[in-house]
Design an enzyme around this catalytic site. Structure first.
Site, PDB file in Angstrom:
ATOM      1  CE  LYS A  74      -3.952   1.916   2.633  1.00 46.24           C
ATOM      2  NZ  LYS A  74      -4.826   1.690   3.813  1.00 46.24           N
ATOM      3  CB  SER A 149      -8.183   3.381   2.741  1.00 44.40           C
ATOM      4  OG  SER A 149      -7.345   2.808   3.732  1.00 44.40           O
ATOM      5  CB  SER A 173      -8.327   0.661   5.807  1.00 41.16           C
ATOM      6  OG  SER A 173      -9.071   1.849   5.741  1.00 41.16           O
TER       7      SER A 173
END
Ligand code: ZN
Lengths: 484, 482
Positions: A74, A149, A173
């Site tokens: 990420k 996310s 997330s």
């Protein structure tokens, strides 16, 4: 292909790390144009490490368990010399000057960092639509969001680009995108994995964790990244986990709690049906199902949207254009330089949360909002502690719905916030929780969540692993290309 | 109507702690290197970097608290103080707010023979900000640009807040002097006001004598010496008095003291005061200081100036010497290092406070930078006590010792020891007496002072190396026996 299969192939000398990279990038090149899970690739670094793996293999040396395994990251974790954008214009050209502790540990494990993955800007969002660059698509249905996310982290695993990825979880997330994309994801206990080098969203809630095709695969990554780090004062003084070894042991009979609040009318019927069948499956294996009440959960979302923005409003103050990142060069006063830099650099959702956080901390409002929210947070933690006197784990749906369509919540941020109703209480209490696929509805994956006691990743992942040994939901793949 | 006003002063002192590293990272806690050279991701406030509390800084804060008779909080909390400024890399300062590490202390002062107790409200820990270097102007406005140097960012400070118990500029000065002495003797701060390691801000208000209610206060900043502290307060009191007497009112504001004009000018009023939006720092758990740890810190603490005073009295130092030493903690530290077993503290004090201090002052060197090690000065004193050197010879050796040489090797090189061996002197003395029969007569008739002439002759012959009192004894002995 599972981590164990890849390990076997390396051991038998059937593959080389460089060949694995060639195949990985070939698949990404042909299909990520549609999925859009990666923001950019880190080929040079990946091939450099692959060279090292192959050299050691050639010499017949033993390798760490994750050597030569591709990894997606990420884009809010620093990889020295590569960009860290947080999917934000304000950090569009920011180059990380150091490795996050998790990245340093993955490099030490000789994993192959494939690239940085898309996300909601600064991890604020539940759909990856808040990326300043482009939205990521759900590999199961391109008209739907991958969740967020950590949308890129979940989509890249679901699409078969990488077997493992790193995500971060502040209110769901990791788990919610894992559920939307039909993969497995773990939010470890707060303090289990170092946050050093993770760009902060809400420091008291953020935790890095693994996403993969199975609990077993995620266990390998957790074992590699966990353990005390002197550079993070909130990192627990505990050794690395040994979940892989634990999963090899036989499963004990447990008491599984089902919070009535999370199987109520807010939850889609199809989602409820899948979770209920998983509950029955566990019952058939001899586990005891116990219904329980978690009354404070109803206040969790509201509480979260005070605490997380408050911390974020301070964490994001450093993006002022003075030292790094975007800067408005035309401004002629300090004040306009800072205001314009932030005005141009941050997206709408980030601004909304900074304003919210600034407001709840303002003098005259602090007691009514922030102080009150901290009290509710203590209450949620207390309620979990009480529940865990009677049960070993709690089982809930991960999200109230399956993946929704792009733009579904564009006019109503509050509805989007409610998508995290089952995941947020877990971050408030700092507990470990796993999301794993437990069925399908209209061709879209459904995820369930297993929440455990603090530091008890073993039990949480053991129970998830048992489910995956007896079911095949986690092995199903979307129809993009042909996934091995 | 003649209103008489009373001055009410509270003082906030920021003291930089003498730790090796900064408050939340491993960078060296020192300056003097190039701009932005003592920095790392943490003190630069880079994304993803996290603070880790420096344990030594906690020990120093507790030490200061104990030295000021404070209660040490078992649990104190770091908070974020939020505001934007280019010298503040994170956009917030990590400080302590509602739960500081030390509270409820006091410090006694004596002004013109009257003793008084000044309350210490609190001591809290915080990180310092960086420094802006404005180009072509004194402030951002008007400058062509400003450069940011973050070497100082994240260095450890304690802020010591007094109660509004101080009633005059003189009391304020003595309070800060005593406070500085305590911090320096306890080794937590180097006390350098010019370089900003100790900064004092004064909250000043006036009220009619006999009234209870405080007047509106102003905060005076930019005071960097004791003298400017006194002058700043005096000028501010005069300004406030004139305002009130003319029917006007004092407004609450921060004022900047200008040492050149010796006046204060408005910096910002309460109306543009920040809302700092304090909240607990989530990157650091609450700080726990157990009573066992406090006891451990107490046991290893250096002596408080009050205890040092007692020690010097017992060692037999003069009032004057004690005063000089207490006014200069570095000198006191040097003195203490000299006082090893087997050497008389009074003899050492005579040299440290006297000739040695003079030579350092002459060369503008502080005691902490002294090229003469305490051990070297100790051997010098011991050589005098043993009679190897005369006081005069020792004094003449000081300049050579300033090059870093120890007295033994200087003596060895020059051969210049004192002759204190009677057998070595007797033949020379006999020869000199032989040459002066008139002196023998004078001495024998009772004029013992006449022998001084002979002593002078001996000293001349030995180039001053003979031990004078021994020479006198030997001469008188020789004459007696004739
Ligand atoms: Zn540093």
């Amino acid at each position: 292909m599972s981590i164990s299969q890849l390990q076997d192939q390396y051991r038998r000398g059937e593959i080389t790390a460089s060949a694995v990279l060639d195949q990985t990038y070939a698949r990404i090149d042909s299909h990520d144009g549609e999925v859009k899970s990666f923001l950019f690739h880190t080929r040079a670094l990946a091939y450099e490490i692959a060279g090292e793996v192959d050299a050691r293999l050639a010499k017949g040396k033993t390798l760490p368990p994750l050597a030569g395994i591709p990894l997606g990251v990420k884009d809010n974790m620093h990889m020295s010399g590569e960009k860290t954008t947080c999917a934000s214009k304000i950090l569009e050209n920011f180059q990380a000057p150091y490795d996050a502790t998790v990245i340093a540990r993955c490099k030490e494990a000789l994993m192959l960092p494939i690239g940085k993955l898309n996300m909601d800007e600064f991890a604020m969002g539940s759909s990856t639509e808040n990326s300043a660059f482009f939205p990521t698509r759900n590999p199961w249905d391109f008209s739907r969001v991958p969740g967020g996310s950590s949308g890129g982290s979940a989509a890249s695993v679901a699409a078969g680009f990488v077997p493992l990825s790193l995500g971060s979880d502040t209110g769901g997330s990791i788990r919610q995108p894992a559920a939307f994309c039909g993969v497995t994801g773990l939010k470890p206990t707060y303090g289990r994995v170092s946050r050093y080098g993770l760009v902060a969203f809400a420091s008291s809630l953020d935790q890095i964790g693994p996403l993969g095709r199975s609990v077993h695969d995620c266990a390998y990554l957790l074992d590699a990244i966990s353990g005390h780090d002197a550079r993070d004062a909130t990192s627990a003084n505990l050794p690395a986990t040994q979940v892989v070894a634990h999963l090899a042991m036989s499963q004990k009979f447990l008491k599984i709690g089902i919070p009535r609040e999370l199987i109520g009318p807010e939850i889609d019927d199809a989602v409820k049906a899948c979770v209920e069948s998983a509950i029955r499956w566990y019952e058939q294996q001899g586990h005891q199902i116990i219904w329980c009440d978690m009354a404070s959960f109803s206040a969790a979302v509201a509480t979260y949207y005070i605490i997380a923005p408050a911390e974020a409003s301070a964490n994001l103050s450093r993006y002022d254009g003075v030292r790094y990142g975007l800067r408005d060069k035309k401004a002629d006063t300090l004040k306009t330089m800072i205001a314009n830099t932030r005005g141009h650099g941050f997206g709408a959702e980030v601004k909304r949360r900074i304003i919210l956080g600034t407001y709840v901390l303002s003098s005259g409002y602090y007691d009514a909002f922030y102080a009150k929210a901290q009290q509710v947070r203590s209450l949620i933690t207390y309620e979990f502690q009480q529940a865990f006197q009677n049960v070993d784990v709690l089982l809930t749906p991960t999200a109230p719905t399956t993946a929704f369509a792009f733009g579904a919540h564009a006019q109503d941020p509050l509805a989007m916030y409610l998508a995290d109703i089952a995941t947020i209480p877990v971050n408030m209490a700092g507990l470990p929780a796993l999301s794993l696929p437990c069925g399908f509805s209209d061709g879209l994956p459904v995820g369930m969540q297993i929440i455990g006691r603090a530091w008890d990743e073993n039990t949480v992942m053991g129970l998830g692993h048992q489910f995956q040994l007896g079911t095949d939901y986690h092995t199903r793949v979307p129809a993009i290309g042909s996934v091995a | 109507m003649n209103t008489v006003f009373e001055t009410v002063i509270g003082i906030e002192v920021h003291a930089q702690l003498r730790t090796n590293t900064k408050l939340f990272c491993g960078c060296p806690n020192q300056f003097g290197t190039g701009p932005n050279s003592n920095v790392c991701p943490v003190c630069l406030g880079l994304p993803g970097a996290l603070p880790v509390l420096n344990k030594q800084a906690v020990i120093f804060a507790v030490t200061a608290g104990l030295g000021l008779h404070c209660q040490i909080r078992e649990t104190s909390v770091f908070s974020r103080k939020n505001y934007f400024y280019p010298d503040l890399p994170k956009g917030y300062q990590i400080s302590q707010y509602d739960l500081p590490i030390c509270e409820h202390g006091h410090l006694d002062i004596t002004v013109e023979g009257v003793s008084k107790r000044i309350g210490i409200t609190r001591i809290h820990m915080e990180e310092d900000a960086g420094k802006l270097v404005h180009q072509g102007a004194e402030a951002i406005s008007g400058s062509t640009g400003s450069l940011v140097d973050l070497n100082r960012a994240c260095t450890p400070l304690i802020e010591i807040v007094s109660e509004p118990d101080i009633r005059s500029a003189q009391e304020a000065r003595v309070y800060v002097e005593n406070l500085r002495r305590i911090l320096m003797f306890l080794g937590v701060c180097d006390g350098n006001m010019e370089e900003g390691s100790l900064r004092a801000d004064a909250n000043v208000s006036i009220r009619p004598v006999g009234t209870e209610k405080f007047g509106t206060r102003t905060e005076i900043k930019n005071v960097n010496s004791f003298r400017s502290l006194e002058r700043a307060i005096e000028s501010e009191v005069a300004r406030q008095t004139a305002l009130i007497l003319s029917g006007s009112t004092v407004i609450q504001e921060t004022r900047h003291y200008d040492d050149f004009t010796q006046t204060t000018k408005s910096l910002r009023s309460k109306a543009d005061a920040h809302d700092y939006r304090y909240f607990p720092e989530p990157d650091l758990f609450p700080l726990h200081v157990s009573s066992a740890w406090i006891a451990e810190i107490k046991a290893s603490m250096k002596l408080h100036p009050d205890a040092v005073l007692l020690k010097y009295k017992t060692e037999g130092l003069s009032e004057f010497e004690i005063q000089v030493l207490l006014d200069d903690p570095e000198m006191a530290c040097f003195f203490d290092a000299c006082c090893v077993d087997g050497v008389s503290p009074t003899a050492v004090a005579k040299w440290v406070v006297g000739d040695f201090q003079a030579i350092l002052r002459d060369k503008k060197i502080s005691f902490s930078d002294s090229p003469v090690a305490p051990a070297a000065l100790t051997s010098l004193v011991q050589m005098i006590e043993k009679g190897t050197l005369s006081g005069k010879m020792a004094k003449e050796m000081l300049p050579a010792m300033m090059t870093g040489k120890d007295p033994e090797s200087i003596v060895k090189e020059s051969g210049a020891t004192q002759i204190s061996d009677g057998d070595a002197l007797r033949p020379l003395i006999a020869a000199i007496i032989d040459q002066h029969p008139d002196v023998i007569e004078k001495v024998k008739s009772g004029k013992r002072n006449a022998a001084d002439f002979l002593i002078g002759q001996v000293m001349k012959e030995t180039k001053g190396r003979a031990k004078p009192d021994l020479v006198r004894t030997l001469i008188l002995e020789d004459i007696q026996n004739r």
